[in-house]
Design a protein around this motif. Structure first.
Motif, PDB file in Angstrom:
ATOM      1  N   MET A 173       0.791  -1.227  -0.291  1.00  0.00           N
ATOM      2  CA  MET A 173      -0.076  -0.006   0.008  1.00  0.00           C
ATOM      3  C   MET A 173       0.917   1.170  -0.148  1.00  0.00           C
ATOM      4  O   MET A 173       1.672   1.595   0.868  1.00  0.00           O
ATOM      5  N   VAL A 174       0.778   2.003  -0.968  1.00  0.00           N
ATOM      6  CA  VAL A 174       1.615   3.106  -1.238  1.00  0.00           C
ATOM      7  C   VAL A 174       1.121   4.302  -1.731  1.00  0.00           C
ATOM      8  O   VAL A 174      -0.040   4.479  -2.003  1.00  0.00           O
ATOM      9  N   GLY A 175       1.912   5.422  -1.436  1.00  0.00           N
ATOM     10  CA  GLY A 175       1.538   6.793  -2.095  1.00  0.00           C
ATOM     11  C   GLY A 175       2.355   7.042  -3.477  1.00  0.00           C
ATOM     12  O   GLY A 175       3.519   6.767  -3.323  1.00  0.00           O
ATOM     13  N   VAL A 176       1.734   7.541  -4.393  1.00  0.00           N
ATOM     14  CA  VAL A 176       2.323   7.529  -5.621  1.00  0.00           C
ATOM     15  C   VAL A 176       2.559   9.233  -5.987  1.00  0.00           C
ATOM     16  O   VAL A 176       1.683   9.763  -5.928  1.00  0.00           O
ATOM     17  N   THR A 177       3.776   9.457  -6.515  1.00  0.00           N
ATOM     18  CA  THR A 177       3.913  10.791  -7.044  1.00  0.00           C
ATOM     19  C   THR A 177       4.223  10.674  -8.410  1.00  0.00           C
ATOM     20  O   THR A 177       5.273   9.893  -8.938  1.00  0.00           O
ATOM     21  N   ASP A 178       3.501  11.375  -9.275  1.00  0.00           N
ATOM     22  CA  ASP A 178       3.848  11.358 -10.623  1.00  0.00           C
ATOM     23  C   ASP A 178       4.573  12.672 -11.031  1.00  0.00           C
ATOM     24  O   ASP A 178       4.537  13.687 -10.413  1.00  0.00           O
ATOM     25  N   PRO A 179       5.065  12.733 -12.368  1.00  0.00           N
ATOM     26  CA  PRO A 179       6.020  13.946 -12.663  1.00  0.00           C
ATOM     27  C   PRO A 179       4.900  15.011 -12.797  1.00  0.00           C
ATOM     28  O   PRO A 179       3.691  14.760 -13.218  1.00  0.00           O
ATOM     29  N   ALA A 180       5.353  16.071 -12.651  1.00  0.00           N
ATOM     30  CA  ALA A 180       4.307  17.265 -12.674  1.00  0.00           C
ATOM     31  C   ALA A 180       4.085  17.763 -14.133  1.00  0.00           C
ATOM     32  O   ALA A 180       4.755  17.422 -14.935  1.00  0.00           O
ATOM     33  N   SER A 181       2.766  17.857 -14.679  1.00  0.00           N
ATOM     34  CA  SER A 181       2.304  18.257 -15.757  1.00  0.00           C
ATOM     35  C   SER A 181       2.919  19.430 -16.277  1.00  0.00           C
ATOM     36  O   SER A 181       3.043  20.289 -15.472  1.00  0.00           O
ATOM     37  N   PRO A 182       3.345  19.453 -17.447  1.00  0.00           N
ATOM     38  CA  PRO A 182       3.993  20.755 -18.021  1.00  0.00           C
ATOM     39  C   PRO A 182       2.953  21.991 -17.825  1.00  0.00           C
ATOM     40  O   PRO A 182       1.688  21.625 -18.470  1.00  0.00           O
ATOM     41  N   VAL A 183       3.293  23.021 -17.550  1.00  0.00           N
ATOM     42  CA  VAL A 183       2.357  24.286 -17.149  1.00  0.00           C
ATOM     43  C   VAL A 183       2.765  25.062 -18.570  1.00  0.00           C
ATOM     44  O   VAL A 183       3.924  25.126 -18.840  1.00  0.00           O
ATOM     45  N   ALA A 184       1.837  25.714 -19.144  1.00  0.00           N
ATOM     46  CA  ALA A 184       1.940  26.628 -20.080  1.00  0.00           C
ATOM     47  C   ALA A 184       2.809  28.048 -19.724  1.00  0.00           C
ATOM     48  O   ALA A 184       2.609  28.240 -18.526  1.00  0.00           O
ATOM     49  N   ASN A 185       3.712  28.203 -20.799  1.00  0.00           N
ATOM     50  CA  ASN A 185       4.578  29.376 -20.266  1.00  0.00           C
ATOM     51  C   ASN A 185       3.706  30.675 -20.528  1.00  0.00           C
ATOM     52  O   ASN A 185       3.329  31.141 -21.242  1.00  0.00           O
ATOM     53  N   PRO A 186       3.552  31.041 -18.929  1.00  0.00           N
ATOM     54  CA  PRO A 186       2.840  32.489 -18.786  1.00  0.00           C
ATOM     55  C   PRO A 186       3.376  33.780 -19.390  1.00  0.00           C
ATOM     56  O   PRO A 186       2.672  34.572 -19.703  1.00  0.00           O
TER      57      PRO A 186
END
Length: 199
Positions: A173-186
């Motif tokens: 039983m684990v907590g999972v971390t995904d790579p952050a989704s790319p954010v549009a360049n403001p």
């Protein structure tokens, strides 16, 4: 008799021809070599058939023995896996006691012996922080995103998983971390729509 007439030629064959039918003994004597050849070829054919039957039976018996041995080993592995599954909650309690510092003295000696026995039987614990997330062996109960990981990664382990050989006894039983989704360049300027032609 005139000279033009010739005297007829007469041929006499003085050989004796036996016109009596052959007796049973004569027939048996002449048929004996043929009967011996037929009997020998029949014996050879029967020998070949019996040899082939024996080889087939030996192969079937060897296959049966191998299959019975595989089934016996598989049944033993299943029985061991069932017993180990029943002991997994005990291991959880020992892990909690260890985490709280309560695993001392005689209880620690018992815990060490149990763990040695389980390791000898092939019980393997898995699920540590930093493992790549595998849905086949991990049960995700928390989800997060971070720039610190490049693939889905186990960043929290709430409960270890266990397997016995190739058999999964309990997922981790684990907590999972995904790579952050790319954010549009403001800072990028939005594209302007082309001005409408004046009429």
């Amino acid at each position: 008799m005139s000279s033009d007439e010739q005297e007829p030629v007469i041929i006499r064959d003085n050989r004796k021809i036996d016109r009596t039918p052959p007796s049973d003994a004569d027939r048996a004597t002449s048929a004996a070599p043929e009967a011996a050849e037929v009997a020998q070829s029949e014996e050879s054919r029967l020998l070949d058939e019996r040899t082939a039957d024996l080889q087939r039976l030996q192969a079937e018996y060897a296959n049966y023995r191998k299959r019975a041995e595989r089934e016996r080993l598989a049944a033993g592995e299943v029985a061991i896996s069932r017993v180990l599954t029943d002991f997994v909650p005990v291991l959880d309690d020992l892990d909690r006691a260890r985490a709280h510092g309560d695993l001392t003295g005689g209880l620690k000696a018992v815990a060490d012996q149990l763990e040695a026995i389980f390791a000898k039987l092939g019980l393997e614990a898995f699920g540590t922080v930093g493992d790549p997330f595998d849905p086949a062996i991990h049960e995700a109960v928390l989800h997060d995103e971070s720039n610190e990981v490049t693939e889905p990664t186990c960043t929290t382990v709430m409960r270890q998983g266990y397997r016995h050989g190739e058999r999964l006894l309990r997922p981790a039983m684990v907590g999972v971390t995904d790579p952050a989704s790319p954010v549009a360049n403001p800072t990028a300027e939005p594209e302007l729509a082309a001005p409408a032609d004046a009429e």
